[in-house]
Scaffold this motif. Sequence first.
Motif, PDB file in Angstrom:
ATOM      1  N   MET A   1      -7.526   2.136   2.220  1.00 48.61           N
ATOM      2  CA  MET A   1      -8.901   1.731   1.914  1.00 48.61           C
ATOM      3  C   MET A   1      -9.586   1.140   3.147  1.00 48.61           C
ATOM      4  SD  MET A   1      -9.549   2.757  -1.078  1.00 48.61           S
ATOM      5  CE  MET A   1     -11.020   1.889  -1.575  1.00 48.61           C
ATOM      6  N   ARG A   2      -8.809   0.557   4.065  1.00 50.61           N
ATOM      7  CA  ARG A   2      -9.397   0.043   5.310  1.00 50.61           C
ATOM      8  C   ARG A   2      -9.799   1.176   6.253  1.00 50.61           C
ATOM      9  NH1 ARG A   2      -6.005  -4.028   3.846  1.00 50.61           N
ATOM     10  NH2 ARG A   2      -4.152  -3.327   4.935  1.00 50.61           N
ATOM     11  N   VAL A   3      -9.358   2.382   5.970  1.00 49.17           N
ATOM     12  CA  VAL A   3      -9.829   3.572   6.690  1.00 49.17           C
ATOM     13  C   VAL A   3     -11.052   4.139   5.968  1.00 49.17           C
ATOM     14  CG1 VAL A   3      -9.257   5.964   7.315  1.00 49.17           C
ATOM     15  CG2 VAL A   3      -7.544   4.152   7.602  1.00 49.17           C
TER      16      VAL A   3
ATOM     17  N   ALA B   1      -6.511   7.701 -10.797  1.00 51.81           N
ATOM     18  CA  ALA B   1      -5.791   8.895 -10.326  1.00 51.81           C
ATOM     19  C   ALA B   1      -6.690  10.127 -10.397  1.00 51.81           C
ATOM     20  CB  ALA B   1      -4.520   9.103 -11.142  1.00 51.81           C
ATOM     21  N   GLU B   2      -7.486  10.239 -11.440  1.00 49.18           N
ATOM     22  CA  GLU B   2      -8.434  11.355 -11.558  1.00 49.18           C
ATOM     23  C   GLU B   2      -9.489  11.291 -10.452  1.00 49.18           C
ATOM     24  OE1 GLU B   2     -10.028  11.080 -15.517  1.00 49.18           O
ATOM     25  OE2 GLU B   2      -8.081  11.477 -16.441  1.00 49.18           O
ATOM     26  N   ALA B   3      -9.972  10.083 -10.160  1.00 50.96           N
ATOM     27  CA  ALA B   3     -10.994   9.924  -9.125  1.00 50.96           C
ATOM     28  C   ALA B   3     -10.453  10.286  -7.746  1.00 50.96           C
ATOM     29  CB  ALA B   3     -11.537   8.489  -9.124  1.00 50.96           C
ATOM     30  N   THR B   4      -9.221   9.867  -7.456  1.00 52.82           N
ATOM     31  CA  THR B   4      -8.659  10.205  -6.141  1.00 52.82           C
ATOM     32  C   THR B   4      -8.405  11.707  -6.029  1.00 52.82           C
ATOM     33  OG1 THR B   4      -6.373   9.742  -6.813  1.00 52.82           O
ATOM     34  CG2 THR B   4      -7.611   7.929  -5.796  1.00 52.82           C
ATOM     35  N   ALA B   5      -7.943  12.310  -7.118  1.00 50.14           N
ATOM     36  CA  ALA B   5      -7.708  13.759  -7.112  1.00 50.14           C
ATOM     37  C   ALA B   5      -9.019  14.513  -6.909  1.00 50.14           C
ATOM     38  CB  ALA B   5      -7.029  14.194  -8.403  1.00 50.14           C
ATOM     39  N   ALA B   6     -10.088  14.059  -7.572  1.00 49.09           N
ATOM     40  CA  ALA B   6     -11.391  14.714  -7.429  1.00 49.09           C
ATOM     41  C   ALA B   6     -11.942  14.536  -6.014  1.00 49.09           C
ATOM     42  CB  ALA B   6     -12.376  14.153  -8.450  1.00 49.09           C
ATOM     43  N   ALA B   7     -11.762  13.345  -5.442  1.00 43.04           N
ATOM     44  CA  ALA B   7     -12.247  13.107  -4.076  1.00 43.04           C
ATOM     45  C   ALA B   7     -11.510  14.002  -3.084  1.00 43.04           C
ATOM     46  CB  ALA B   7     -12.075  11.635  -3.701  1.00 43.04           C
ATOM     47  N   LEU B   8     -10.216  14.132  -3.266  1.00 37.12           N
ATOM     48  CA  LEU B   8      -9.435  15.004  -2.387  1.00 37.12           C
ATOM     49  C   LEU B   8      -9.847  16.464  -2.575  1.00 37.12           C
ATOM     50  CD1 LEU B   8      -7.169  15.421  -0.347  1.00 37.12           C
ATOM     51  CD2 LEU B   8      -5.561  15.458  -2.278  1.00 37.12           C
TER      52      LEU B   8
ATOM     53  N   GLY C   1     -17.215   7.323  -4.110  1.00 38.93           N
ATOM     54  CA  GLY C   1     -17.788   6.296  -4.979  1.00 38.93           C
ATOM     55  C   GLY C   1     -16.918   5.954  -6.180  1.00 38.93           C
ATOM     56  N   PRO C   2     -16.502   6.943  -6.965  1.00 43.58           N
ATOM     57  CA  PRO C   2     -15.644   6.638  -8.119  1.00 43.58           C
ATOM     58  C   PRO C   2     -14.282   6.050  -7.737  1.00 43.58           C
ATOM     59  CG  PRO C   2     -16.660   8.796  -8.375  1.00 43.58           C
ATOM     60  CD  PRO C   2     -16.943   8.341  -6.969  1.00 43.58           C
ATOM     61  N   VAL C   3     -13.793   6.378  -6.572  1.00 47.17           N
ATOM     62  CA  VAL C   3     -12.514   5.825  -6.117  1.00 47.17           C
ATOM     63  C   VAL C   3     -12.672   4.324  -5.884  1.00 47.17           C
ATOM     64  CG1 VAL C   3     -10.772   5.840  -4.280  1.00 47.17           C
ATOM     65  CG2 VAL C   3     -11.758   7.999  -5.094  1.00 47.17           C
ATOM     66  N   GLY C   4     -13.701   3.946  -5.140  1.00 49.61           N
ATOM     67  CA  GLY C   4     -13.959   2.526  -4.891  1.00 49.61           C
ATOM     68  C   GLY C   4     -14.225   1.764  -6.175  1.00 49.61           C
TER      69      GLY C   4
ATOM     70  N   GLY D   1     -12.155  -1.520  -7.928  1.00 54.07           N
ATOM     71  CA  GLY D   1     -12.828  -2.722  -8.420  1.00 54.07           C
ATOM     72  C   GLY D   1     -12.546  -2.991  -9.883  1.00 54.07           C
ATOM     73  N   THR D   2     -12.537  -1.946 -10.691  1.00 59.46           N
ATOM     74  CA  THR D   2     -12.281  -2.106 -12.126  1.00 59.46           C
ATOM     75  C   THR D   2     -10.927  -2.761 -12.369  1.00 59.46           C
ATOM     76  OG1 THR D   2     -13.668  -0.229 -12.731  1.00 59.46           O
ATOM     77  CG2 THR D   2     -11.949  -0.851 -14.298  1.00 59.46           C
ATOM     78  N   CYS D   3      -9.902  -2.243 -11.720  1.00 57.83           N
ATOM     79  CA  CYS D   3      -8.565  -2.808 -11.918  1.00 57.83           C
ATOM     80  C   CYS D   3      -8.451  -4.218 -11.354  1.00 57.83           C
ATOM     81  CB  CYS D   3      -7.503  -1.910 -11.303  1.00 57.83           C
ATOM     82  SG  CYS D   3      -6.829  -0.737 -12.486  1.00 57.83           S
ATOM     83  N   HIS D   4      -8.976  -4.417 -10.178  1.00 55.25           N
ATOM     84  CA  HIS D   4      -8.843  -5.729  -9.556  1.00 55.25           C
ATOM     85  C   HIS D   4      -9.582  -6.792 -10.359  1.00 55.25           C
ATOM     86  CE1 HIS D   4      -7.144  -4.894  -5.333  1.00 55.25           C
ATOM     87  NE2 HIS D   4      -6.741  -3.968  -6.170  1.00 55.25           N
ATOM     88  N   GLU D   5     -10.727  -6.451 -10.914  1.00 55.40           N
ATOM     89  CA  GLU D   5     -11.477  -7.431 -11.707  1.00 55.40           C
ATOM     90  C   GLU D   5     -10.804  -7.735 -13.039  1.00 55.40           C
ATOM     91  OE1 GLU D   5     -15.531  -6.083 -12.032  1.00 55.40           O
ATOM     92  OE2 GLU D   5     -15.709  -5.901  -9.855  1.00 55.40           O
ATOM     93  N   ALA D   6     -10.285  -6.726 -13.686  1.00 58.51           N
ATOM     94  CA  ALA D   6      -9.742  -6.915 -15.038  1.00 58.51           C
ATOM     95  C   ALA D   6      -8.251  -7.234 -15.074  1.00 58.51           C
ATOM     96  CB  ALA D   6     -10.012  -5.665 -15.875  1.00 58.51           C
ATOM     97  N   PHE D   7      -7.495  -6.731 -14.125  1.00 60.74           N
ATOM     98  CA  PHE D   7      -6.043  -6.784 -14.261  1.00 60.74           C
ATOM     99  C   PHE D   7      -5.313  -7.497 -13.119  1.00 60.74           C
ATOM    100  CE2 PHE D   7      -7.476  -2.965 -16.551  1.00 60.74           C
ATOM    101  CZ  PHE D   7      -7.042  -3.302 -17.825  1.00 60.74           C
ATOM    102  N   ARG D   8      -6.033  -8.112 -12.230  1.00 65.41           N
ATOM    103  CA  ARG D   8      -5.399  -8.803 -11.096  1.00 65.41           C
ATOM    104  C   ARG D   8      -5.740 -10.276 -11.168  1.00 65.41           C
ATOM    105  NH1 ARG D   8      -7.020  -8.517  -4.848  1.00 65.41           N
ATOM    106  NH2 ARG D   8      -5.093  -9.335  -3.977  1.00 65.41           N
ATOM    107  N   LEU D   9      -4.778 -11.124 -10.814  1.00 68.42           N
ATOM    108  CA  LEU D   9      -5.035 -12.572 -10.774  1.00 68.42           C
ATOM    109  C   LEU D   9      -5.921 -12.921  -9.600  1.00 68.42           C
ATOM    110  CD1 LEU D   9      -1.513 -13.997 -11.589  1.00 68.42           C
ATOM    111  CD2 LEU D   9      -3.441 -13.739 -13.129  1.00 68.42           C
TER     112      LEU D   9
END
Length: 143
Positions: A37-39, A106-113, A128-131, A135-143
Amino acid sequence: MKFFAFAAAALVVAVTSAAADPIADRKADMKERGGLMRVLGPTAQGKTEFDAATILDALEKLNARAQAAMDVEKFYPAGSETGDTKAGPKIWSEREAFQDATNKFAEATAAALAAAPQDLESFRAAFGPVGAGCGTCHEAFRL
Protein backbone atom coordinates in the motif's frame (compact mmCIF):
# COMPACT_ATOMS: atom_id res chain seq x y z
CA MET A 1 9.52 -48.86 4.58
CA LYS A 2 5.95 -47.62 4.27
CA PHE A 3 5.80 -47.30 8.04
CA PHE A 4 8.82 -44.99 8.08
CA ALA A 5 7.39 -42.84 5.29
CA PHE A 6 4.10 -42.57 7.16
CA ALA A 7 5.86 -41.77 10.44
CA ALA A 8 7.98 -39.09 8.79
CA ALA A 9 4.92 -37.51 7.19
CA ALA A 10 3.06 -37.56 10.51
CA LEU A 11 6.01 -35.89 12.21
CA VAL A 12 6.13 -33.13 9.59
CA VAL A 13 2.40 -32.47 10.04
CA ALA A 14 2.72 -32.44 13.82
CA VAL A 15 5.67 -30.06 13.82
CA THR A 16 4.05 -27.77 11.26
CA SER A 17 0.79 -27.70 13.22
CA ALA A 18 2.57 -27.04 16.48
CA ALA A 19 4.59 -24.21 14.92
CA ALA A 20 1.54 -22.49 13.41
CA ASP A 21 0.99 -19.06 14.97
CA PRO A 22 -2.02 -17.27 13.50
CA ILE A 23 -1.13 -13.96 15.16
CA ALA A 24 2.37 -14.02 13.69
CA ASP A 25 0.92 -15.06 10.33
CA ARG A 26 -1.57 -12.16 10.42
CA LYS A 27 1.13 -9.68 11.35
CA ALA A 28 3.37 -10.86 8.51
CA ASP A 29 0.45 -10.66 6.08
CA MET A 30 -0.51 -7.14 7.17
CA LYS A 31 3.11 -5.98 7.12
CA GLU A 32 3.44 -7.16 3.53
CA ARG A 33 0.13 -5.54 2.59
CA GLY A 34 1.22 -2.31 4.25
CA GLY A 35 4.41 -2.26 2.22
CA LEU A 36 2.43 -2.74 -0.97
CA MET A 37 0.00 0.00 0.00
CA ARG A 38 2.99 2.33 0.51
CA VAL A 39 3.70 1.77 -3.20
CA LEU A 40 0.11 2.00 -4.43
CA GLY A 41 -1.31 4.73 -2.17
CA PRO A 42 1.16 7.52 -2.93
CA THR A 43 0.82 6.84 -6.65
CA ALA A 44 -2.97 7.05 -6.42
CA GLN A 45 -2.57 10.32 -4.51
CA GLY A 46 -0.27 11.71 -7.19
CA LYS A 47 2.69 11.87 -4.81
CA THR A 48 4.79 9.45 -6.84
CA GLU A 49 5.01 9.01 -10.58
CA PHE A 50 2.83 6.34 -12.15
CA ASP A 51 4.79 3.38 -13.48
CA ALA A 52 2.59 0.63 -14.93
CA ALA A 53 5.06 -2.20 -14.26
CA THR A 54 5.51 -1.20 -10.61
CA ILE A 55 1.77 -0.82 -10.10
CA LEU A 56 0.94 -4.14 -11.75
CA ASP A 57 3.59 -5.92 -9.68
CA ALA A 58 2.24 -4.44 -6.45
CA LEU A 59 -1.37 -5.22 -7.43
CA GLU A 60 -0.41 -8.81 -8.26
CA LYS A 61 1.24 -9.28 -4.88
CA LEU A 62 -1.60 -7.57 -3.01
CA ASN A 63 -4.15 -9.71 -4.81
CA ALA A 64 -2.24 -12.88 -3.93
CA ARG A 65 -2.25 -11.86 -0.25
CA ALA A 66 -5.95 -10.99 -0.36
CA GLN A 67 -6.90 -14.30 -1.97
CA ALA A 68 -4.85 -16.29 0.57
CA ALA A 69 -6.32 -14.38 3.52
CA MET A 70 -9.89 -15.25 2.54
CA ASP A 71 -9.37 -18.31 4.74
CA VAL A 72 -10.60 -16.52 7.86
CA GLU A 73 -10.48 -19.69 9.96
CA LYS A 74 -6.74 -20.02 9.25
CA PHE A 75 -5.80 -16.43 10.02
CA TYR A 76 -8.38 -15.77 12.77
CA PRO A 77 -9.14 -19.06 14.53
CA ALA A 78 -10.90 -19.16 17.86
CA GLY A 79 -8.41 -18.51 20.63
CA SER A 80 -6.28 -16.07 18.61
CA GLU A 81 -8.23 -13.00 19.69
CA THR A 82 -5.98 -12.40 22.70
CA GLY A 83 -2.30 -11.71 22.91
CA ASP A 84 -0.14 -9.31 20.92
CA THR A 85 -2.74 -8.49 18.28
CA LYS A 86 -4.63 -5.49 16.95
CA ALA A 87 -7.44 -7.69 15.69
CA GLY A 88 -10.69 -6.39 17.14
CA PRO A 89 -13.28 -8.54 18.91
CA LYS A 90 -15.85 -7.96 16.14
CA ILE A 91 -13.84 -10.37 13.98
CA TRP A 92 -15.12 -13.16 16.20
CA SER A 93 -18.48 -11.73 17.28
CA GLU A 94 -19.47 -10.60 13.76
CA ARG A 95 -17.81 -13.39 11.83
CA GLU A 96 -20.13 -13.25 8.82
CA ALA A 97 -19.61 -9.49 8.39
CA PHE A 98 -15.85 -9.94 8.66
CA GLN A 99 -15.85 -12.74 6.11
CA ASP A 100 -17.96 -10.56 3.82
CA ALA A 101 -15.51 -7.65 4.14
CA THR A 102 -12.60 -10.01 3.48
CA ASN A 103 -14.32 -11.38 0.39
CA LYS A 104 -15.11 -7.90 -0.93
CA PHE A 105 -11.49 -6.84 -0.49
CA ALA A 106 -10.32 -9.93 -2.38
CA GLU A 107 -12.81 -9.14 -5.16
CA ALA A 108 -11.60 -5.53 -5.31
CA THR A 109 -7.94 -6.53 -5.57
CA ALA A 110 -8.75 -9.11 -8.25
CA ALA A 111 -10.72 -6.51 -10.24
CA ALA A 112 -7.93 -3.93 -9.91
CA LEU A 113 -5.38 -6.44 -11.16
CA ALA A 114 -7.65 -7.56 -14.00
CA ALA A 115 -8.10 -3.93 -15.06
CA ALA A 116 -4.32 -3.80 -15.69
CA PRO A 117 -4.21 0.00 -15.43
CA GLN A 118 -1.81 1.60 -17.87
CA ASP A 119 -2.19 5.21 -16.76
CA LEU A 120 -2.86 7.15 -13.58
CA GLU A 121 -6.53 7.76 -14.30
CA SER A 122 -7.36 4.09 -14.90
CA PHE A 123 -5.26 3.12 -11.88
CA ARG A 124 -7.15 5.50 -9.60
CA ALA A 125 -10.47 4.11 -10.83
CA ALA A 126 -9.36 0.51 -10.27
CA PHE A 127 -7.65 1.20 -6.95
CA GLY A 128 -10.47 3.14 -5.28
CA PRO A 129 -12.39 0.06 -4.09
CA VAL A 130 -9.16 -1.52 -2.84
CA GLY A 131 -8.37 1.47 -0.62
CA ALA A 132 -11.96 1.60 0.56
CA GLY A 133 -11.77 -2.09 1.48
CA CYS A 134 -8.72 -1.47 3.65
CA GLY A 135 -10.53 1.35 5.43
CA THR A 136 -13.67 -0.71 5.99
CA CYS A 137 -11.81 -3.47 7.79
CA HIS A 138 -9.52 -1.21 9.75
CA GLU A 139 -12.43 0.91 11.00
CA ALA A 140 -14.71 -1.96 11.94
CA PHE A 141 -12.42 -4.85 12.82
CA ARG A 142 -9.11 -3.43 14.06
CA LEU A 143 -8.30 -2.10 17.53
